[in-house]
Design an enzyme around this catalytic site. Structure first.
Site, PDB file in Angstrom:
ATOM      1  N   ARG A  28       0.833  -1.222   0.000  1.00  0.00           N
ATOM      2  CA  ARG A  28       0.000   0.000   0.000  1.00  0.00           C
ATOM      3  C   ARG A  28       0.860   1.262   0.000  1.00  0.00           C
ATOM      4  O   ARG A  28       0.509   2.247   0.659  1.00  0.00           O
ATOM      5  CB  ARG A  28      -0.951   0.009   1.209  1.00  0.00           C
ATOM      6  CG  ARG A  28      -1.926  -1.154   1.262  1.00  0.00           C
ATOM      7  CD  ARG A  28      -3.034  -0.926   0.264  1.00  0.00           C
ATOM      8  NE  ARG A  28      -4.036  -1.968   0.338  1.00  0.00           N
ATOM      9  CZ  ARG A  28      -5.253  -1.791   0.853  1.00  0.00           C
ATOM     10  NH1 ARG A  28      -5.602  -0.647   1.346  1.00  0.00           N
ATOM     11  NH2 ARG A  28      -6.110  -2.783   0.835  1.00  0.00           N
ATOM     12  N   ARG A  32      -3.531   6.485   1.220  1.00  0.00           N
ATOM     13  CA  ARG A  32      -4.050   7.618   1.990  1.00  0.00           C
ATOM     14  C   ARG A  32      -3.066   8.277   2.946  1.00  0.00           C
ATOM     15  O   ARG A  32      -3.325   9.373   3.424  1.00  0.00           O
ATOM     16  CB  ARG A  32      -5.303   7.193   2.760  1.00  0.00           C
ATOM     17  CG  ARG A  32      -6.523   7.174   1.873  1.00  0.00           C
ATOM     18  CD  ARG A  32      -7.730   6.725   2.630  1.00  0.00           C
ATOM     19  NE  ARG A  32      -7.491   5.393   3.172  1.00  0.00           N
ATOM     20  CZ  ARG A  32      -8.291   4.785   4.038  1.00  0.00           C
ATOM     21  NH1 ARG A  32      -9.359   5.400   4.490  1.00  0.00           N
ATOM     22  NH2 ARG A  32      -8.017   3.577   4.470  1.00  0.00           N
ATOM     23  N   ASP A  78      -6.985  -2.329  -7.524  1.00  0.00           N
ATOM     24  CA  ASP A  78      -7.527  -3.011  -6.348  1.00  0.00           C
ATOM     25  C   ASP A  78      -7.764  -4.474  -6.670  1.00  0.00           C
ATOM     26  O   ASP A  78      -7.896  -4.838  -7.835  1.00  0.00           O
ATOM     27  CB  ASP A  78      -8.827  -2.348  -5.864  1.00  0.00           C
ATOM     28  CG  ASP A  78      -9.145  -2.776  -4.450  1.00  0.00           C
ATOM     29  OD1 ASP A  78      -8.440  -2.347  -3.528  1.00  0.00           O
ATOM     30  OD2 ASP A  78     -10.054  -3.606  -4.263  1.00  0.00           O
ATOM     31  N   TYR A 155     -15.396 -11.222  -0.468  1.00  0.00           N
ATOM     32  CA  TYR A 155     -16.046  -9.924  -0.727  1.00  0.00           C
ATOM     33  C   TYR A 155     -17.280 -10.089  -1.623  1.00  0.00           C
ATOM     34  O   TYR A 155     -18.285  -9.399  -1.440  1.00  0.00           O
ATOM     35  CB  TYR A 155     -15.057  -8.952  -1.382  1.00  0.00           C
ATOM     36  CG  TYR A 155     -13.991  -8.447  -0.432  1.00  0.00           C
ATOM     37  CD1 TYR A 155     -14.239  -7.368   0.414  1.00  0.00           C
ATOM     38  CD2 TYR A 155     -12.733  -9.036  -0.380  1.00  0.00           C
ATOM     39  CE1 TYR A 155     -13.262  -6.890   1.282  1.00  0.00           C
ATOM     40  CE2 TYR A 155     -11.752  -8.572   0.483  1.00  0.00           C
ATOM     41  CZ  TYR A 155     -12.019  -7.499   1.315  1.00  0.00           C
ATOM     42  OH  TYR A 155     -11.058  -7.033   2.175  1.00  0.00           O
TER      43      TYR A 155
HETATM   44  O1  1CP Z   1       0.331   0.998  -3.313  1.00  0.00           O
HETATM   45  C1  1CP Z   1      -0.549   0.111  -3.271  1.00  0.00           C
HETATM   46  O2  1CP Z   1      -0.302  -1.001  -2.754  1.00  0.00           O
HETATM   47  C2  1CP Z   1      -1.893   0.448  -3.813  1.00  0.00           C
HETATM   48  C3  1CP Z   1      -2.623  -0.570  -4.604  1.00  0.00           C
HETATM   49  C4  1CP Z   1      -3.623  -1.404  -3.786  1.00  0.00           C
HETATM   50  C5  1CP Z   1      -3.488  -2.754  -3.467  1.00  0.00           C
HETATM   51  C6  1CP Z   1      -2.289  -3.649  -3.706  1.00  0.00           C
HETATM   52  C7  1CP Z   1      -4.888  -0.969  -3.326  1.00  0.00           C
HETATM   53  C8  1CP Z   1      -5.452   0.387  -3.416  1.00  0.00           C
HETATM   54  N1  1CP Z   1      -5.552  -2.063  -2.808  1.00  0.00           N
HETATM   55  C9  1CP Z   1      -4.704  -3.160  -2.872  1.00  0.00           C
HETATM   56  C10 1CP Z   1      -4.985  -4.529  -2.469  1.00  0.00           C
HETATM   57  C11 1CP Z   1      -6.187  -4.838  -1.647  1.00  0.00           C
HETATM   58  N2  1CP Z   1      -7.438  -4.293  -1.713  1.00  0.00           N
HETATM   59  C12 1CP Z   1      -6.214  -5.867  -0.700  1.00  0.00           C
HETATM   60  C13 1CP Z   1      -5.055  -6.803  -0.433  1.00  0.00           C
HETATM   61  C14 1CP Z   1      -4.014  -6.195   0.418  1.00  0.00           C
HETATM   62  C15 1CP Z   1      -4.374  -6.085   1.847  1.00  0.00           C
HETATM   63  O3  1CP Z   1      -4.704  -7.112   2.481  1.00  0.00           O
HETATM   64  O4  1CP Z   1      -4.272  -4.945   2.380  1.00  0.00           O
HETATM   65  C16 1CP Z   1      -7.493  -5.914  -0.135  1.00  0.00           C
HETATM   66  C17 1CP Z   1      -8.005  -6.830   0.950  1.00  0.00           C
HETATM   67  C18 1CP Z   1      -8.277  -4.923  -0.785  1.00  0.00           C
HETATM   68  C19 1CP Z   1      -9.715  -4.620  -0.586  1.00  0.00           C
HETATM   69  C20 1CP Z   1      -9.887  -3.206  -0.265  1.00  0.00           C
HETATM   70  N3  1CP Z   1      -9.957  -2.214  -1.197  1.00  0.00           N
HETATM   71  C21 1CP Z   1      -9.848  -2.619   1.009  1.00  0.00           C
HETATM   72  C22 1CP Z   1      -9.700  -3.372   2.325  1.00  0.00           C
HETATM   73  C23 1CP Z   1     -11.042  -3.596   2.913  1.00  0.00           C
HETATM   74  C24 1CP Z   1     -10.994  -4.570   4.088  1.00  0.00           C
HETATM   75  O5  1CP Z   1     -11.810  -5.492   4.059  1.00  0.00           O
HETATM   76  O6  1CP Z   1     -10.158  -4.392   4.989  1.00  0.00           O
HETATM   77  C25 1CP Z   1      -9.946  -1.230   0.834  1.00  0.00           C
HETATM   78  C26 1CP Z   1      -9.981  -0.179   1.896  1.00  0.00           C
HETATM   79  C27 1CP Z   1     -10.014  -0.996  -0.566  1.00  0.00           C
HETATM   80  C28 1CP Z   1      -9.980   0.305  -1.251  1.00  0.00           C
HETATM   81  C29 1CP Z   1      -8.599   0.737  -1.548  1.00  0.00           C
HETATM   82  N4  1CP Z   1      -7.761   0.060  -2.424  1.00  0.00           N
HETATM   83  C30 1CP Z   1      -6.578   0.741  -2.538  1.00  0.00           C
HETATM   84  C31 1CP Z   1      -6.651   1.897  -1.690  1.00  0.00           C
HETATM   85  C32 1CP Z   1      -5.582   2.938  -1.544  1.00  0.00           C
HETATM   86  C33 1CP Z   1      -7.920   1.876  -1.075  1.00  0.00           C
HETATM   87  C34 1CP Z   1      -8.461   2.915  -0.126  1.00  0.00           C
HETATM   88  C35 1CP Z   1      -9.362   3.789  -0.927  1.00  0.00           C
HETATM   89  C36 1CP Z   1      -9.332   5.219  -0.555  1.00  0.00           C
HETATM   90  O7  1CP Z   1     -10.106   5.552   0.358  1.00  0.00           O
HETATM   91  O8  1CP Z   1      -8.588   6.006  -1.170  1.00  0.00           O
END
Ligand code: 1CP
Length: 355
Positions: A28, A32, A78, A155
C-alpha cells in the site's frame, strides 16, 4: 525481460541471486498516508474513477517513488476489479471500504458468472500498466497483482468487508461444491488477468490472500492454497508468464510456510506475526521471502524504527532471497517521513549481509 532495468534488485532477490543491498518496497505504498494521493483522489472524485483513469492511476503509482528510494513500483488498482468486471458493481466509500451493489446471493448468481475478457472488461488496468511502464523509464520494476480466489470470493459473497465471514464460511461448509465452482471461475479469471498484466509489461506479480488466515488448516489447503497453486502453474505455462516471478502472500499464513514454499511460487510474503528466521529455515532454498516489519513500528521514533529494521535483517541473516517489506499494508495515519527512515535504514543496514 525485454527491457533493461536500471535497478533490478527486486527481481534478483526474488530469484535468490546476489544483490548489493536488500531491496525494499511497501505494501500500500501509494495511498491515503500521502497528502499527494489524497489530492489526486479528490481530483478523481471517487476511488473507482481513480482506478479506471490510467493517467491518474499512473500518477499515484509514481508518487511514492518521488519521495522514497524504493526498489519497486506497485500498480495502483484493487483486488476487487475482477468482480467489478463480472458485473457486481463495485464502489469504494471513503473511510468505509469496498461495497458491491450486486453481491452473490444464490446458486444462480454463481452459475451466471463468466470469466471476464481482460481487454474488454479490465483494459483500463492494462492501459495503466503500459503507461506506468513508459513513465518509469526502466527505473525500477513494476509489480502487478490480484487477490487470491478465496479472498476475492469473501467480498463477492459478503458484499463488503466482514468481521466473521459468516456468509462466506457458511457457504464453504454448507455448499462446498458451490464454493468450488466460484473459486474455479475466479482462479481462471485471475490467471487471465495476471497474464494480461504480464503481457502489458509488469515484471513481477503478487497474489494477496488477505483472508486465507481465517480458515482452518484443512480448509486453507483445499479452498485457498490449492487455487493459488493452480494460478501459479497456469501462469508458468503461458507466454512471458514463465519469466515473471510470482509472490504469494497469505496474511496469517505462518502455519503454512512449508505448503506455500512447495506451491511453485518464487517468493512467500510473511506477515508481522512470523519469525523470519524460522520461516527461512522451513522454506530452505525453495523460495525467497518478503517481509515482515510490523507496520505499527512506524509510529515510533527513527531510532526505534532503525532498531526493528536491523532485527528483521538479522533474522533473515546473510545471503540472498530477502525482499524487505512491512508485514501488511501501511496505515493511513502514518507520517510519510517515517517511511523514508525505514527505506534508508534497509539499504544502509543490509549492506553487511551481502558480499
Ligand atoms: O500501493 C498500493 O499497494 C496500492 C494498490 C492497492 C493494493 C495492492 C490498493 C489500493 N488495494 C490493494 C490490495 C487490496 N485491496 C487488498 C489486499 C491487500 C491487503 O490485504 O491490504 C485488499 C483486501 C483490498 C480490498 C480493499 N480495497 C480494502 C480493504 C477492505 C478490508 O476489508 O479491509 C480497501 C480499503 C479498498 C480500497 C482501496 N484500495 C486501494 C486503496 C488505496 C484503497 C483505499 C481507498 C481510498 O479511500 O482512497
Amino acid at each position: 525481460m525485454s527491457e533493461k532495468l536500471l535497478n533490478d534488485r527486486l527481481l534478483r532477490a526474488l530469484r535468490r541471486q546476489p544483490v548489493d543491498v536488500t531491496p525494499v518496497w511497501i505494501m500500500r505504498q501509494a495511498g491515503r498516508y500521502l497528502p499527494e494521493y489524497r489530492a489526486t483522489r479528490q481530483r478523481a472524485g471517487d476511488f473507482m474513477t481513480l482506478c479506471k483513469t490510467p493517467e491518474l492511476a499512473c500518477e499515484v503509482t509514481l508518487q511514492p517513488l518521488q519521495r522514497f528510494d524504493l526498489d519497486a513500483a506497485i500498480l495502483f488498482s484493487d483486488i476487487l476489479t475482477i468482480p467489478d468486471a463480472m458485473g457486481l458493481g463495485l464502489s469504494v466509500v471513503e473511510n468505509k471500504g469496498p461495497r458491491f451493489a450486486r453481491p452473490l446471493r444464490s446458486a444462480n448468481d454463481i452459475r451466471k458468472l463468466a470469466v471476464p475478457d481482460v481487454e474488454a472488461g479490465l483494459g483500463y488496468v492494462l492501459d495503466a500498466v503500459r503507461l506506468i511502464k513508459r513513465e518509469l523509464h526502466g527505473k525500477v520494476p513494476l509489480i502487478g497483482f490480484a487477490g487470491s480466489p478465496w479472498t476475492i470470493a469473501t467480498y463477492m459473497i459478503e458484499g463488503a468487508s466482514s468481521k466473521n465471514f459468516s456468509l462466506a464460511k457458511g457457504m464453504l461448509y454448507g455448499q462446498p461444491d458451490r464454493m468450488h465452482q466460484l473459486l474455479d471461475i475466479l482462479s481462471r479469471s485471475i490467471t487471465d488477468y495476471l497474464n494480461g498484466q504480464i503481457a502489458a509489461g509488469v515484471d513481477v506479480v503478487m497474489i494477496f490472500d488477505s483472508w486465507g488466515g481465517i480458515l482452518s488448516h484443512a480448509a486453507y489447503l483445499e479452498f485457498s492454497l490449492e487455487y493459488m497453486r493452480r494460478i501459479v502453474r497456469d501462469i508458468r505455462t503461458a507466454g512471458r508468464g514463465s519469466e515473471a516471478p510470482i509472490i504469494l502472500f497469505t496474511k496469517g499464513g505462518g502455519l503454512w510456510i512449508d505448503d506455500l514454499a512447495g506451491s511453485g511460487c518464487d517468493a512467500v510474503g510473511l506477515d508481522w506475526t512470523m519469525d523470519i528466521e524460522s520461516a527461512r529455515s522451513i522454506a530452505g532454498d525453495r523460495v525467497a521471502l518478503q517481509g515482515n516489519l510490523d507496520t505499527a513500528v512506524l509510529y515510533s521514533s527513527p531510532a526505534t524504527i532503525r532498531r526493528h529494521v536491523a532485527e528483521v535483517l538479522a533474522g533473515f541473516g546473510k545471503g540472498d532471497g530477502h525482499v524487505f517489506n512491512l508485514g501488511h499494508g501501511i496505515h493511513p495515519d502514518i507520517d510519510p517521513d517515517k517511511v523514508a527512515v525505514l527505506v534508508d535504514a534497509v539499504h544502509e543496514l543490509s549492506r553487511p549481509y551481502h558480499k
